[in-house]
Each structure stands twice: as structure tokens, then as C-alpha cells.
Design an enzyme around this catalytic site. Structure first.
Site, mmCIF file in Angstrom:
data_model
loop_
_atom_site.group_PDB
_atom_site.id
_atom_site.type_symbol
_atom_site.label_atom_id
_atom_site.label_comp_id
_atom_site.label_asym_id
_atom_site.label_seq_id
_atom_site.Cartn_x
_atom_site.Cartn_y
_atom_site.Cartn_z
ATOM 1 N N VAL A 13 13.642 -47.459 59.887
ATOM 2 C CA VAL A 13 13.365 -48.024 58.561
ATOM 3 C C VAL A 13 14.392 -47.537 57.537
ATOM 4 O O VAL A 13 14.996 -46.485 57.697
ATOM 5 C CB VAL A 13 11.935 -47.678 58.078
ATOM 6 C CG1 VAL A 13 10.899 -48.322 58.981
ATOM 7 C CG2 VAL A 13 11.725 -46.173 58.012
ATOM 8 N N CYS A 14 14.580 -48.328 56.482
ATOM 9 C CA CYS A 14 15.488 -47.957 55.392
ATOM 10 C C CYS A 14 14.949 -46.706 54.713
ATOM 11 O O CYS A 14 13.734 -46.566 54.607
ATOM 12 C CB CYS A 14 15.580 -49.086 54.376
ATOM 13 S SG CYS A 14 16.683 -50.414 54.907
ATOM 14 N N PRO A 15 15.787 -45.824 54.225
ATOM 15 C CA PRO A 15 17.247 -45.911 54.165
ATOM 16 C C PRO A 15 17.940 -45.295 55.384
ATOM 17 O O PRO A 15 19.149 -45.188 55.402
ATOM 18 C CB PRO A 15 17.587 -45.110 52.905
ATOM 19 C CG PRO A 15 16.556 -44.018 52.910
ATOM 20 C CD PRO A 15 15.303 -44.669 53.462
ATOM 21 N N THR A 17 18.395 -46.580 58.192
ATOM 22 C CA THR A 17 19.197 -47.580 58.907
ATOM 23 C C THR A 17 20.680 -47.403 58.603
ATOM 24 O O THR A 17 21.506 -47.345 59.519
ATOM 25 C CB THR A 17 18.755 -49.005 58.538
ATOM 26 O OG1 THR A 17 18.697 -49.114 57.110
ATOM 27 C CG2 THR A 17 17.404 -49.343 59.142
#
Length: 79
Positions: A13-15, A17
């Protein structure tokens, strides 16, 4: 176009990634190509933009039609 390395971040999942992609690019030499598999939504909105901001070149972005994308990025000389 043949990628020099592959990274699947569909389970991230971001951040985180972008962090994973950045670390993978650090392992490559300038001019080498990284293929990244990523999800729609935040990753597809943020990762390509952040890579461009870092001085890398987006070669292609393909929608696989199942909520995931394949991104080809060429490592550029960092600013």
C-alpha cells in the site's frame, strides 16, 4: 522491450509502493529498465509521477484489465 528486473507491488500500500520501486531502481544501472506490476488507485496515480519527479523515464503503462497495471520505467541519472 525487455526489462532488466521485475517488481510486483500489488500487495503493498501507498506510500510504501514508491519506496519499494525506488529501492529496486537503486539496484540497477542508469539506462536499465524495471518492470513494475501495480494496482489501480493510489499506486497508479502516485508511483509514475514520483518516478518522473526523480528523473526516471516512463516507457509504458499498460492496463491489464484486472485492476492491475504494468509499468516500464527506465532508470535515469538522479538529479
Amino acid at each position: 522491450m525487455q526489462a532488466d528486473d521485475f517488481l510486483d507491488i500489488t500487495d503493498v500500500v501507498c506510500p510504501i509502493t514508491f519506496v519499494k520501486v525506488k529501492v529496486a531502481l537503486e539496484e540497477l544501472d542508469d539506462g536499465q529498465i524495471l518492470e513494475v506490476r501495480l494496482n489501480e488507485g493510489e499506486p497508479i496515480q502516485n508511483v509514475p509521477r514520483s518516478l518522473k519527479d526523480e528523473g526516471h523515464k516512463i516507457l509504458s503503462l499498460d492496463d491489464l484489465g484486472n485492476g492491475t497495471f504494468t509499468l516500464l520505467v527506465k532508470k535515469g541519472g538522479l538529479k
